[in-house]
Motif scaffolding. Structure first.
Motif, PDB file in Angstrom:
ATOM      1  N   PHE A   4       5.462  15.332 -10.973  1.00 51.54           N
ATOM      2  CA  PHE A   4       4.856  14.125 -10.755  1.00 51.54           C
ATOM      3  C   PHE A   4       4.757  14.260  -9.072  1.00 51.54           C
ATOM      4  N   PHE A   5       5.587  14.955  -8.323  1.00 50.44           N
ATOM      5  CA  PHE A   5       5.342  15.143  -6.957  1.00 50.44           C
ATOM      6  C   PHE A   5       4.118  15.863  -6.487  1.00 50.44           C
ATOM      7  N   ASN A   6       4.087  16.697  -7.257  1.00 51.86           N
ATOM      8  CA  ASN A   6       2.643  17.708  -7.072  1.00 51.86           C
ATOM      9  C   ASN A   6       1.377  16.705  -7.396  1.00 51.86           C
ATOM     10  N   ARG A   7       1.498  15.943  -8.181  1.00 49.40           N
ATOM     11  CA  ARG A   7       0.333  15.090  -8.579  1.00 49.40           C
ATOM     12  C   ARG A   7      -0.054  14.078  -7.528  1.00 49.40           C
ATOM     13  N   MET A  67      -0.339   5.808 -12.274  1.00 49.08           N
ATOM     14  CA  MET A  67       0.777   6.355 -11.416  1.00 49.08           C
ATOM     15  C   MET A  67       2.005   5.474 -11.481  1.00 49.08           C
ATOM     16  N   GLN A  68       1.883   4.150 -11.698  1.00 48.97           N
ATOM     17  CA  GLN A  68       2.950   2.992 -12.005  1.00 48.97           C
ATOM     18  C   GLN A  68       3.418   3.394 -13.285  1.00 48.97           C
ATOM     19  N   SER A  69       2.780   3.837 -14.130  1.00 49.30           N
ATOM     20  CA  SER A  69       3.265   4.061 -15.584  1.00 49.30           C
ATOM     21  C   SER A  69       3.883   5.206 -15.507  1.00 49.30           C
ATOM     22  N   LEU A  70       3.374   6.256 -15.060  1.00 49.04           N
ATOM     23  CA  LEU A  70       4.232   7.441 -14.866  1.00 49.04           C
ATOM     24  C   LEU A  70       5.564   7.390 -14.098  1.00 49.04           C
ATOM     25  N   ALA A  71       5.757   6.521 -12.933  1.00 45.23           N
ATOM     26  CA  ALA A  71       6.784   6.161 -12.325  1.00 45.23           C
ATOM     27  C   ALA A  71       7.610   5.474 -13.089  1.00 45.23           C
ATOM     28  N   ARG A  72       7.266   4.601 -13.795  1.00 48.50           N
ATOM     29  CA  ARG A  72       8.249   3.732 -14.775  1.00 48.50           C
ATOM     30  C   ARG A  72       8.910   4.754 -15.765  1.00 48.50           C
ATOM     31  N   PHE A  76       9.450   8.127 -15.577  1.00 47.20           N
ATOM     32  CA  PHE A  76      10.403   8.915 -14.946  1.00 47.20           C
ATOM     33  C   PHE A  76      11.722   8.026 -14.484  1.00 47.20           C
ATOM     34  N   SER A  77      11.236   6.632 -14.129  1.00 45.65           N
ATOM     35  CA  SER A  77      12.653   5.825 -13.795  1.00 45.65           C
ATOM     36  C   SER A  77      13.556   5.616 -14.925  1.00 45.65           C
ATOM     37  N   ALA A  78      13.044   5.219 -16.145  1.00 44.21           N
ATOM     38  CA  ALA A  78      13.478   5.311 -17.520  1.00 44.21           C
ATOM     39  C   ALA A  78      14.384   6.407 -17.827  1.00 44.21           C
ATOM     40  N   HIS A  79      13.621   7.540 -17.748  1.00 48.95           N
ATOM     41  CA  HIS A  79      14.220   8.886 -18.023  1.00 48.95           C
ATOM     42  C   HIS A  79      15.596   9.114 -17.073  1.00 48.95           C
TER      43      HIS A  79
END
Length: 47
Positions: free
Chosen positions: A40-43, A1-6, A8-11
């Protein structure tokens, strides 16, 4: 999840930089960003 959050943050940061410089962001880019955020939020809610 942290990787996914990073990711999205970069995008998000990239889109904000474009807006801050007065550049136009393509509607398709915005649509894809919203799709990714929704996914992302659905996951997050399904875990």
């Amino acid at each position: 999840m942290q990787s996914l959050a990073r990711t999205f943050s970069a995008h998000k940061q990239g889109l904000e930089e474009q807006w801050g410089q007065g550049e136009q962001v393509a509607t398709e880019e915005l649509r894809l960003a919203l799709q990714h955020y929704r996914s992302f939020f659905n996951r997050l809610l399904n875990t």
